[in-house]
Design a protein around this motif. Sequence first.
Motif, PDB file in Angstrom:
ATOM      1  N   MET A  77       0.793  -1.285   0.024  1.00  0.00           N
ATOM      2  CA  MET A  77      -0.016  -0.081   0.015  1.00  0.00           C
ATOM      3  C   MET A  77       0.976   1.290   0.018  1.00  0.00           C
ATOM      4  O   MET A  77       1.840   1.395   0.806  1.00  0.00           O
ATOM      5  N   THR A  78       0.511   2.226  -0.900  1.00  0.00           N
ATOM      6  CA  THR A  78       1.404   3.687  -0.820  1.00  0.00           C
ATOM      7  C   THR A  78       0.228   4.333  -0.559  1.00  0.00           C
ATOM      8  O   THR A  78      -0.506   4.885  -1.814  1.00  0.00           O
ATOM      9  N   VAL A  79       0.458   4.952   0.403  1.00  0.00           N
ATOM     10  CA  VAL A  79      -0.523   6.070   0.982  1.00  0.00           C
ATOM     11  C   VAL A  79       0.194   7.377   0.844  1.00  0.00           C
ATOM     12  O   VAL A  79       1.201   7.879   1.235  1.00  0.00           O
ATOM     13  N   THR A  80      -0.805   8.363   0.321  1.00  0.00           N
ATOM     14  CA  THR A  80      -0.342   9.835   0.285  1.00  0.00           C
ATOM     15  C   THR A  80      -1.436  10.548   0.969  1.00  0.00           C
ATOM     16  O   THR A  80      -2.727  10.140   1.072  1.00  0.00           O
ATOM     17  N   ILE A  81      -1.080  11.612   1.447  1.00  0.00           N
ATOM     18  CA  ILE A  81      -1.760  12.599   2.180  1.00  0.00           C
ATOM     19  C   ILE A  81      -2.171  13.832   1.554  1.00  0.00           C
ATOM     20  O   ILE A  81      -1.183  14.325   0.846  1.00  0.00           O
ATOM     21  N   ARG A  82      -3.703  14.096   1.277  1.00  0.00           N
ATOM     22  CA  ARG A  82      -4.010  15.429   0.316  1.00  0.00           C
ATOM     23  C   ARG A  82      -5.250  15.987   0.985  1.00  0.00           C
ATOM     24  O   ARG A  82      -5.888  15.347   1.707  1.00  0.00           O
ATOM     25  N   PRO A  83      -5.375  17.288   0.812  1.00  0.00           N
ATOM     26  CA  PRO A  83      -6.447  18.060   1.383  1.00  0.00           C
ATOM     27  C   PRO A  83      -7.714  17.481   0.408  1.00  0.00           C
ATOM     28  O   PRO A  83      -7.525  17.043  -0.672  1.00  0.00           O
ATOM     29  N   TRP A  95     -15.901  19.102   4.012  1.00  0.00           N
ATOM     30  CA  TRP A  95     -14.960  18.610   3.214  1.00  0.00           C
ATOM     31  C   TRP A  95     -13.760  19.522   3.324  1.00  0.00           C
ATOM     32  O   TRP A  95     -12.703  19.058   3.362  1.00  0.00           O
ATOM     33  N   SER A  96     -13.886  20.755   3.382  1.00  0.00           N
ATOM     34  CA  SER A  96     -12.830  21.655   3.534  1.00  0.00           C
ATOM     35  C   SER A  96     -11.858  21.777   4.798  1.00  0.00           C
ATOM     36  O   SER A  96     -10.977  22.352   4.923  1.00  0.00           O
ATOM     37  N   ASN A  97     -12.558  20.799   5.806  1.00  0.00           N
ATOM     38  CA  ASN A  97     -11.711  20.745   6.896  1.00  0.00           C
ATOM     39  C   ASN A  97     -10.906  19.627   7.029  1.00  0.00           C
ATOM     40  O   ASN A  97     -10.173  19.166   7.920  1.00  0.00           O
ATOM     41  N   PHE A  98     -11.004  18.619   6.071  1.00  0.00           N
ATOM     42  CA  PHE A  98     -10.388  17.280   6.007  1.00  0.00           C
ATOM     43  C   PHE A  98      -9.080  17.132   5.022  1.00  0.00           C
ATOM     44  O   PHE A  98      -8.992  17.835   4.027  1.00  0.00           O
ATOM     45  N   LEU A  99      -8.416  16.301   5.699  1.00  0.00           N
ATOM     46  CA  LEU A  99      -7.065  15.695   4.775  1.00  0.00           C
ATOM     47  C   LEU A  99      -7.601  14.349   4.781  1.00  0.00           C
ATOM     48  O   LEU A  99      -8.038  13.612   5.569  1.00  0.00           O
ATOM     49  N   LEU A 100      -7.312  13.691   3.622  1.00  0.00           N
ATOM     50  CA  LEU A 100      -7.512  12.226   3.117  1.00  0.00           C
ATOM     51  C   LEU A 100      -6.131  11.616   3.133  1.00  0.00           C
ATOM     52  O   LEU A 100      -5.303  12.104   2.487  1.00  0.00           O
ATOM     53  N   ALA A 101      -6.199  10.204   3.322  1.00  0.00           N
ATOM     54  CA  ALA A 101      -5.231   9.292   3.219  1.00  0.00           C
ATOM     55  C   ALA A 101      -5.774   8.449   1.914  1.00  0.00           C
ATOM     56  O   ALA A 101      -6.594   7.994   1.869  1.00  0.00           O
ATOM     57  N   VAL A 102      -4.920   8.500   0.852  1.00  0.00           N
ATOM     58  CA  VAL A 102      -5.363   7.893  -0.582  1.00  0.00           C
ATOM     59  C   VAL A 102      -4.512   6.712  -0.909  1.00  0.00           C
ATOM     60  O   VAL A 102      -3.099   7.068  -0.743  1.00  0.00           O
ATOM     61  N   ASP A 103      -4.739   5.816  -1.314  1.00  0.00           N
ATOM     62  CA  ASP A 103      -3.948   4.556  -1.697  1.00  0.00           C
ATOM     63  C   ASP A 103      -4.378   4.557  -3.381  1.00  0.00           C
ATOM     64  O   ASP A 103      -5.400   4.122  -3.783  1.00  0.00           O
ATOM     65  N   VAL A 134      -8.485   5.836   2.019  1.00  0.00           N
ATOM     66  CA  VAL A 134      -8.483   4.882   2.964  1.00  0.00           C
ATOM     67  C   VAL A 134      -8.369   5.409   4.382  1.00  0.00           C
ATOM     68  O   VAL A 134      -8.539   4.762   5.221  1.00  0.00           O
ATOM     69  N   GLY A 135      -8.501   6.777   4.745  1.00  0.00           N
ATOM     70  CA  GLY A 135      -8.745   7.356   5.841  1.00  0.00           C
ATOM     71  C   GLY A 135      -8.811   8.792   5.568  1.00  0.00           C
ATOM     72  O   GLY A 135      -8.709   9.468   4.479  1.00  0.00           O
ATOM     73  N   ALA A 136      -9.358   9.221   6.492  1.00  0.00           N
ATOM     74  CA  ALA A 136      -9.940  10.743   6.560  1.00  0.00           C
ATOM     75  C   ALA A 136      -9.852  11.339   8.028  1.00  0.00           C
ATOM     76  O   ALA A 136     -10.286  10.623   9.012  1.00  0.00           O
ATOM     77  N   ILE A 145      -2.925  12.524  11.719  1.00  0.00           N
ATOM     78  CA  ILE A 145      -2.784  13.418  12.794  1.00  0.00           C
ATOM     79  C   ILE A 145      -1.650  14.311  12.647  1.00  0.00           C
ATOM     80  O   ILE A 145      -1.614  15.549  12.758  1.00  0.00           O
ATOM     81  N   ASP A 146      -0.342  13.762  12.181  1.00  0.00           N
ATOM     82  CA  ASP A 146       0.672  14.511  12.013  1.00  0.00           C
ATOM     83  C   ASP A 146       0.533  15.736  11.087  1.00  0.00           C
ATOM     84  O   ASP A 146       0.926  16.855  11.210  1.00  0.00           O
ATOM     85  N   ALA A 147      -0.076  15.226   9.686  1.00  0.00           N
ATOM     86  CA  ALA A 147      -0.252  16.398   8.923  1.00  0.00           C
ATOM     87  C   ALA A 147      -1.351  17.337   9.516  1.00  0.00           C
ATOM     88  O   ALA A 147      -1.156  18.548   9.015  1.00  0.00           O
ATOM     89  N   LEU A 148      -2.288  17.059   9.991  1.00  0.00           N
ATOM     90  CA  LEU A 148      -3.312  18.031  10.418  1.00  0.00           C
ATOM     91  C   LEU A 148      -2.542  19.063  11.542  1.00  0.00           C
ATOM     92  O   LEU A 148      -2.642  20.222  11.628  1.00  0.00           O
TER      93      LEU A 148
END
Length: 154
Positions: free
Chosen positions: A1-7, A32-40, A45-47, A79-82
């Motif tokens: 799994m290659t996860v990136t974090i994006r707004p 949605w404007s308050n969220f960061l997403l983890a995407v594979d 895969v996470g928010a 959490i770290d990104a936020l």
Amino acid sequence: MTVTIRPATEQDQRTIRAMAHKERVNPTHLNWSNFLLAVDGDTVVGAAQMRRHSDGSRELGTLMVREGARGKAVATRLIDALLAREAGPVFMITGEAYAEHYARFGFRRREPAAAPGPVRRNYRMGALGGGLISFFLGRPRRRLAIFERRPAAA
């Protein structure tokens, strides 16, 4: 799994709501404007979101990781990104049992009276709603607590 974090984008709102429903988290205030997403790849895969209250206070909330992505540091990365985006204090409401887990991010327990009004209101609503749900489902009541993370002194 290659996860990136994006707004998150406006197009992600439906996915965020679907995840909240599936994970049985509080479905209110999912902007949605308050969220960061983890995407594979193309799959979310996470928010997690940083609620921005009208009094200027910030609250880390709505942390969700899909079942197949758990145990792979997705929540930690979100959490770290936020937190990296926040210069001031950040509050969160979670179960008392998780105090040690969130201590590694710098969160310390606070009495409800020491928290900003919007955070206290969310705490009371969570305690009431969670207590009622636990009662009707015959489950033990999960005790909530408020935690605060203050930025390191410069």
